[in-house]
Design an enzyme around this catalytic site. Structure first.
Site, short mmCIF file in Angstrom:
data_model
loop_
_atom_site.label_atom_id
_atom_site.label_comp_id
_atom_site.label_asym_id
_atom_site.label_seq_id
_atom_site.Cartn_x
_atom_site.Cartn_y
_atom_site.Cartn_z
N ASP A 61 0.82 -1.20 0.00
CA ASP A 61 0.00 0.00 0.00
C ASP A 61 0.86 1.26 0.00
O ASP A 61 0.49 2.27 -0.60
CB ASP A 61 -0.92 0.00 1.22
CG ASP A 61 -2.11 -0.93 1.05
OD1 ASP A 61 -2.31 -1.44 -0.06
OD2 ASP A 61 -2.82 -1.16 2.04
N GLY A 62 2.00 1.21 0.68
CA GLY A 62 2.89 2.36 0.68
C GLY A 62 3.40 2.69 -0.71
O GLY A 62 3.57 3.87 -1.06
N ASP A 161 -1.41 14.41 21.17
CA ASP A 161 -0.17 14.05 20.46
C ASP A 161 -0.23 14.45 18.99
O ASP A 161 0.80 14.44 18.30
CB ASP A 161 0.09 12.54 20.56
CG ASP A 161 0.61 12.14 21.93
OD1 ASP A 161 0.79 13.03 22.78
OD2 ASP A 161 0.83 10.93 22.15
#
Length: 283
Positions: A61-62, A161
């Site tokens: 997918d990357g 965060d």
């Protein structure tokens, strides 16, 4: 559908079996008189996809995320062949690619148009994301204080965060890991999910398609990191707002005619009906 006569191959050589599978599919394409080009370069050379009918991405997918921006600009459908792990976007397995590749080339496919996020951090600094836009402190251990506006109206302030702004396609990625919702890929929305917020009342918010989001950094001593699909970072000047909208461009994905989104989700997330079957057996 229209046959694919010119196909570009993008091959991630770091993925086991990807080069070998690419050679098989390229050989099949050439035998079908399909014009091909190929590359193992990342990021893609500028205009690499110009004039092609489709792009076959062999990797994970990357790898596909790294091709999405170029494919969207040229409106070239992506055929995603998975040689990675999950494969939410690269939905063809190696065996499925071997079995159905010629059918795809001959026009037996459907096109899904996936929405993209457009993010701007200042003049000349903008990018597209298929999965998500992440905003956090550039130092990993620091909290951020962020103020979010939707169409000029204050949403709220966050101490957390970071914030994840996700497309429906990206809802199964970082958004899901941070406790965000699963969203059907055809839904015209943006999901905003805080990462480890410092209040239990902060949850994901779903915004409509036409929304214009603006994020301000309230921590004057901190610089922000804006990550596009976890691959590219935008620079943010001190005091500069971050603006996020749904792009007018979409990403075309070539899928099997019988593609089922929920079948993919059940398989990839390993959803099980065992509990229901046990209940029926006891009745």
């Amino acid at each position: 559908m229209k046959p694919f006569c010119r196909v570009a191959f993008v091959i991630n050589e770091d993925k086991a079996g990807a080069p070998e599978l690419a050679r098989e599919l390229i050989k099949a394409a050439k035998a079908a008189n399909v014009e091909i080009t190929e590359t193992t370069l990342f990021p893609l050379p500028t205009d690499f996809l110009r004039g092609y009918d489709a792009c076959c991405v062999i990797g994970g997918d990357g790898t596909l995320l790294g091709v999405a921006r170029e494919a969207a600009h040229h409106q070239v459908p992506i055929i995603g062949v998975n040689r990675g792990s999950l494969g939410f976007l690269t939905t063809f397995s190696a065996d499925e690619a071997r079995a159905h590749f010629l059918d795809l080339l001959h026009g037996q496919y459907r096109i899904a148009h996936r929405s993209l996020l457009e993010c701007c951090t200042g003049p000349g600094s903008h990018d597209l994301a298929l999965n998500d836009v992440l905003i956090k402190d550039e130092v990993n251990s620091r909290l951020v204080r962020l103020e979010v506006h939707a169409d000029g109206e204050l949403v709220t302030n966050y101490t957390c965060d970071g914030l994840i702004f996700s497309t429906p396609t990206g809802s199964t990625a970082y958004n899901l890991s941070a406790g965000g919702p699963l969203i059907h890929p055809d839904a015209a929305v943006i999901a905003m999910t805080p990462i480890c917020p410092h209040t239990l009342s902060n949850r994901s918010i779903i915004f409509r398609q036409e929304v214009r989001l603006r994020v301000l950094n309230l921590s004057t001593s901190s610089r922000l990191l804006v990550a596009m699909d976890g691959q590219r970072d935008l620079k943010v000047g001190i005091g500069s707002p971050i603006e996020i909208t749904i792009s007018k461009l979409t990403l075309p994905l070539a899928q099997r005619v019988d593609y089922s989104h929920f079948s993919v989700v059940r398989t990839k997330l390993k959803w099980s009906g065992a509990l229901g079957e046990d209940a029926r057996n006891r009745s």
